[in-house]
Design a protein around this motif. Structure first.
Motif, short mmCIF file in Angstrom:
data_model
loop_
_atom_site.label_atom_id
_atom_site.label_comp_id
_atom_site.label_asym_id
_atom_site.label_seq_id
_atom_site.Cartn_x
_atom_site.Cartn_y
_atom_site.Cartn_z
N SER B 42 17.78 -32.25 -25.47
CA SER B 42 17.61 -33.79 -24.86
C SER B 42 16.27 -33.91 -24.53
N GLY B 44 15.97 -35.06 -21.28
CA GLY B 44 16.08 -36.29 -20.53
C GLY B 44 15.80 -35.81 -18.95
N CYS B 45 16.27 -34.83 -18.50
CA CYS B 45 16.44 -34.82 -17.12
C CYS B 45 15.03 -34.41 -16.35
N ASP B 93 21.23 -41.63 -6.20
CA ASP B 93 22.41 -42.26 -6.86
C ASP B 93 23.48 -41.33 -6.99
N ILE B 148 24.84 -37.36 -13.71
CA ILE B 148 23.68 -37.51 -13.80
C ILE B 148 23.04 -37.59 -14.90
N LEU B 149 24.10 -38.19 -16.02
CA LEU B 149 23.53 -38.45 -17.10
C LEU B 149 22.82 -37.52 -17.98
N PHE B 168 26.94 -42.42 -24.50
CA PHE B 168 26.36 -43.22 -23.43
C PHE B 168 26.89 -44.64 -23.69
N ILE B 169 27.00 -45.59 -22.98
CA ILE B 169 27.13 -47.05 -23.01
C ILE B 169 26.25 -47.57 -21.87
N ASN B 170 25.78 -48.82 -22.13
CA ASN B 170 25.17 -49.71 -21.41
C ASN B 170 23.63 -49.37 -21.21
N ARG B 171 22.81 -50.08 -20.61
CA ARG B 171 21.46 -49.48 -20.40
C ARG B 171 20.86 -49.46 -18.91
N GLY B 172 19.65 -48.94 -18.89
CA GLY B 172 18.90 -49.04 -17.38
C GLY B 172 19.88 -48.31 -16.52
N PHE B 173 19.89 -48.83 -15.27
CA PHE B 173 20.49 -48.24 -14.17
C PHE B 173 22.14 -48.17 -14.55
N THR B 175 23.62 -47.57 -16.93
CA THR B 175 23.96 -46.75 -18.18
C THR B 175 25.09 -45.96 -17.86
#
Lengths: 625, 357
Positions: B42, B44-45, B93, B148-149, B168-173, B175
């Motif tokens: 990924s 991503g982290c 978060d 933590i996505l 995943f759905i939605n965007r930015g913060f 998500t």
């Protein structure tokens, strides 16, 4: 169509038809009495260009002139603010802000009587009426390569594109050049990616060409998403064949046989014209199998985006084409090695590709003669904000910001003072007035913390709060972050929260340093270009306008008065006040007190700075601190 | 093989490895959250970043392959500062409720906070939850506030289990991870089969097993590797027990087993309550016809009783009077023997099999 010769025959046939629009043929006999060119780009269409076209057709029809006068819908001329635009040839008279009601007058006076309609001409700053398209300041300082066909031809007619020499570059490439020679030409031209990064295009092509694989793809990135930017849209709408030809040439160069144009679904006119252009090109045999009777075959598809800004990032774009959620993937592997469906893929931006036929036909030397040492050719900018002439401009690299904003753009609206210009959209930075003489090229912009980006240029005047500008752009990037990597998803959110509290008067000591620290980490650790550049507007405004941040935080004061929560309270000059009580009745929070016919006072703590009192005061006794 | 330099020291490593694999193989530590050896990369982290000495860039070691002459720093001040900032952002978060969290002691984020000495984020703490906890099904609890996505659940679901139940759905913060139409995993629109692999992959307490809530945390549990008894596949499972009670079934990740990537089905993962159920049969029972009661019997008594009855029925009514239903919980060999008993022993073709789980 089987050969370049055949193409040239068709070209010559249509060339006669459109030569009425060329200055050098102005005195000659033409097929038509006149060509009425009505801009039908999105901007002019929104201001009623379709009605204007219909009215011209009706008016000419009712006078039996439909065979003598041709009405042509064109792509964008750039000066969208003054649309709908109409240009009448052979004179090349430029009419702006035309409505249906003006049409009969143009037909009657200009086309039939040969008299220019003064009333409808463009008026410059000094109030002088200017008839000639190329005599207008906005146009005469531009250098058009990428936009050379925009506004000059009917984008829905492949024949008009032929007439301008279209698809000859592709023929030349197939007939005369090896893929290596094509790549060398692009390298020699010095062309760099116009999507923002500025990577040398020829070098990019050579990577994809050199990657092993029997199946390769080319992609045109037409997912233009920067707020206020519409460079690519204009090219897509105004010269779709230029993009198709550029893509076919890049496919030939890298050994691809299939391509995708990834275009925003929010550009319906562009999508429609692209699809039509592809069908027309296929009918002429310019797309499909064995183009120009060679071994080269190329199929092209249009893929409409689903509205995510991040899909302009190439790896996210490919994910989206594959049907996945548009989220960037780490590089390496680069698309040139492992791209769409794991195959070597070359991705270029719209403006990059539309330069390609010019480079092939005119030669790389001619292209590289324009521009600076490191940045060759021209760049299209969408000039917006507080500038007099908003619109699309194409300038030679190396032109200064001052020339664009003041000479082409006509300076700041309302005679206000220039403060800064944001280049590169939400990924770029604010350039202040001390850098107005900065040459526009990739390196110079980076040096001052901005970037070329795809070409957004937002002019700000003295009334613009730079903290609020940073907040605006960060709000955009934060909500468009794909959410995959931690620094972009959470880091930009935390930065945004800090900016919000500063603009709301809750800024804390240390906030500026915190923004700098967070910004540096987000830039350094984000996965893709979106996160790596998202802090730029914040960092550049801190760099050049730190005092404005400090005023917000330490003095609880917004120097431009833009931030509502920081607006200063009002006060009453007791020497002027006549005690009429008008303000007392007007104040929504009962902050004003005083006896009738005695001077009144405003309770500063209660005042919300709405300004209602100052507006109602008959003797102008109320002022803001 | 490729010669690379890690923190100034030369190492010869396999050239087809990622930097992360190579560096870990040489005994260096690199923290990760989104990486798992059995899943796609990924990136991503951003925790696995290392410093590339040549370019001066921070690069993700999970997604970059080793190249001859590569020189990297795995724990320079710059690298550690960047990693700390990532953990700091994640903590800003994330609820600070480790004391009551099911994942306490089995949470990579907790380990990282410990490593970087962060008892809370320097950017402020998450006081109010942003999401609702999803628990409308009997098996899995999803707390998006603890997520933590990293996307490991999505990848195991899409790549290993192939259920495509979550994304995943939605965007930015905003998500987050959700099942179809943002409904519960157990909803009719959900394709979740409750294999539990997403829970196994979750590095935090965002995904937990509902039946295991309150039954103990990692440091309370004993692990026993076992073979699942539900069918003939023979999946390896990690039975987690507290005292003498099975409280959770974990995955075993090992090449050469029938389920090398920790696969399990809903029965293997969650069907353990019968073990301690009071109704569970522990000895054969023979019914007393007089009283109608079932009485405990020994296996010898029971088998003798069945044998006698079989002989009696066959004599009176012939082999066709028998029918048998065997079970997918038995091995192929057991099922073979059952049909042999019916056909050759008792003389009946009436044999069926549940053949489904």
């Amino acid at each position: 169509m089987k050969s370049l010769e055949e193409l040239k025959e068709i070209r010559d046939k249509y060339k006669n038809e459109i030569q009425i629009r060329k200055k050098e043929f102005r005195e000659e006999e033409h097929i038509h009495k006149a060509h009425v060119m009505v801009c039908t780009g999105t901007g002019c269409v929104s201001s009623g260009a379709r009605d204007v076209v219909a009215e011209f057709n009706d008016e000419l029809g009712s006078r039996n002139l439909e065979d003598e006068v041709k009405v042509v819908g064109t792509g964008c001329h750039g000066l969208c603010e003054l649309g709908p635009l109409v240009i009448v040839y052979p004179e090349g008279t430029f009419y702006s802000e035309i409505t249906r009601d003006d049409v009969a007058e143009i037909v009657e006076e200009h086309i039939i009587d040969g008299q220019i309609v003064e009333r409808l001409l463009y008026e410059d700053k000094s109030g002088k009426k200017i008839a000639g398209y190329n005599d207008i300041d906005f146009y005469k300082r531009q250098k058009r390569i990428a936009l050379k066909n925009c506004g000059k031809i009917n984008p829905e007619s492949i024949e008009e594109y032929f007439a301008e020499g279209g698809y000859e570059a592709l023929g030349k490439v197939i007939d005369e050049l090896s893929p290596e020679e094509v790549i060398e030409m692009v390298k020699d031209s010095g062309l760099r990616g116009r999507g923002g990064g500025g990577f040398p295009t020829g070098l990019k092509w050579s990577f994809a060409a050199g990657a092993p694989g029997d199946k390769k793809y080319v992609i045109c990135n037409a997912d233009e998403g920067d707020p206020g930017a519409f460079m690519d849209r204009s090219v897509l709408e105004g010269d779709p064949h230029g993009i198709i030809e550029g893509m076919a040439i890049s496919a030939y160069a890298i050994g691809a046989d299939e391509g995708y144009i990834y275009v925003r679904a929010e550009y319906p006119l562009a999508v429609m014209r692209l699809k039509k252009a592809i069908i027309d090109a296929e009918e002429y045999g310019i797309l499909g199998d064995n183009i120009y009777d060679s071994d080269f075959s190329f199929d092209l598809h249009v893929k409409e985006g689903a509205g995510a800004f991040v899909c302009g990032e190439e790896t996210a774009l490919m994910q989206s084409i594959e049907g996945n959620r548009g989220m960037p993937t780490p590089r390496p592997p680069y698309p040139a090695v492992k791209g769409l469906w794991g195959k070597p893929t070359n991705i270029n931006n719209v403006e990059t590709l539309v330069n390609i036929p010019y480079i092939i036909l005119e030669g790389p030397e001619k292209f590289s003669a324009v521009g600076t040492e490191g940045s060759k050719g021209t760049k299209v900018f969408a000039l917006t904000g507080k500038v007099n002439n908003t619109g699309l401009v194409e300038i030679a690299m190396g032109t200064t910001l001052r020339e664009i904003i003041f000479d082409i753009g006509g300076g700041v609206q309302g005679g206000k003072e220039f403060k800064a210009v944001q280049t590169g959209g939400p990924s770029g930075g604010c350039v202040p007035k001390e850098h107005l003489d900065l040459s526009i090229d990739y390196e110079s912009l980076l040096d001052v913390g901005a970037m070329m980006g795809s070409g957004g240029m937002v002019v700000m005047d003295e009334d613009t709060c730079m903290v609020d500008v940073a907040r605006f752009f960060l709000d955009f990037t934060q909500s468009e972050s794909c959410g995959k990597c931690t620094p972009c998803r959470i880091g930009t959110k935390r930065m945004l929260q800090i900016l919000e509290r500063i603009t709301q008067g809750d800024g804390q000591g240390g906030d500026i340093d915190l923004l700098l620290e967070l910004g540096a980490r987000v830039k350094e650790t984000s996965l893709c270009g979106l996160g790596q550049t998202a802090p730029n507007p914040v960092l550049s405004t801190i760099k050049f306008f730190r005092d404005e941040y400090e005023a917000h935080i330490y003095d609880n004061y917004c120097p431009t008065g833009s931030c509502d929560e920081l607006a200063l309270p009002y006060w009453i000059d007791k020497d002027i006040c006549i005690g009429c009580t008008a303000c007392v009745n007007e104040c929504p929070v009962d902050a004003i007190s005083g006896e009738r016919k005695e001077p009144h006072v405003i309770d500063e703590d209660a005042c919300i700075s709405c300004g209602a009192c100052a507006e109602i005061c008959p003797v102008d006794a109320i002022f803001q601190k | 093989m490729a010669l690379i330099k890690i923190n100034g020291k030369e190492h010869e490593v396999e050239s087809d490895l990622s930097i992360l694999e190579a560096v870990r193989g040489e005994g260096y530590e690199i923290p990760t959250l989104c990486y798992h050896p059995d899943l796609s990369i990924s990136g991503g982290c951003r925790l696995c970043i290392v410093e590339d000495v040549d370019s001066g860039q921070l690069i993700t070691s999970c997604s970059t392959g080793v190249t001859e002459g590569l020189e990297i720093k795995t724990a320079s001040e710059r690298v550690e500062r960047a990693r700390r900032s990532v953990v700091d952002l994640l903590l800003s978060d994330h609820p600070l409720d480790c004391m009551i969290c099911e994942a306490d002691g089995n949470c990579t984020l907790q380990d990282l906070a410990y490593r970087y000495g962060l008892n809370e984020s320097t950017l402020g703490s998450k006081i109010d939850p942003r999401f609702e906890i999803e628990h409308d099904n009997p098996f899995i609890v999803h707390d998006p506030d603890k997520c933590i996505l990293c996307g490991r659940c999505i990848r195991v679901d899409n790549e290993i289990q192939c259920s495509d139940a979550i994304d995943f759905i939605n965007r930015g913060f905003t998500t987050r991870i959700a099942a179809a139409l943002e409904k519960d995993l157990g909803d009719d629109d959900s394709t979740c089969v409750f294999c539990g692999q997403c829970v196994e992959m979750c590095p935090t307490g965002a995904l937990t097993y509902k039946p295991s809530i309150g039954e103990g945390r990692e440091y309370n549990l004993e692990h026993t590797e076992t073979t699942c008894g539900y069918c003939g596949v023979g999946c390896k499972l990690d039975l987690k027990t507290r005292g003498n009670k099975v409280v959770e079934v974990g995955s075993i990740y090992r090449e050469g087993t029938p389920n090398p990537v920790g696969e399990a089905c809903v029965k293997g993962r969650f069907g353990y309550e019968f073990i301690d159920h009071p109704d569970r049969l522990k000895t054969p029972l023979i019914k007393d016809k007089e009283t109608g009661e079932f009485n405990e019997a020994s296996w010898d008594e029971a088998l003798d009783y069945i044998g006698d009855k079989f002989n009696q029925i066959k004599e009176e009514s012939g082999g066709d009077a028998f029918g048998a239903l065997c079970s997918a919980r038995c091995s192929n060999e057991d099922n073979y023997l059952m049909q042999k008993l019916m056909r050759a022993g008792l003389g009946s073709h009436t044999i069926d099999h549940c053949a489904r789980l």
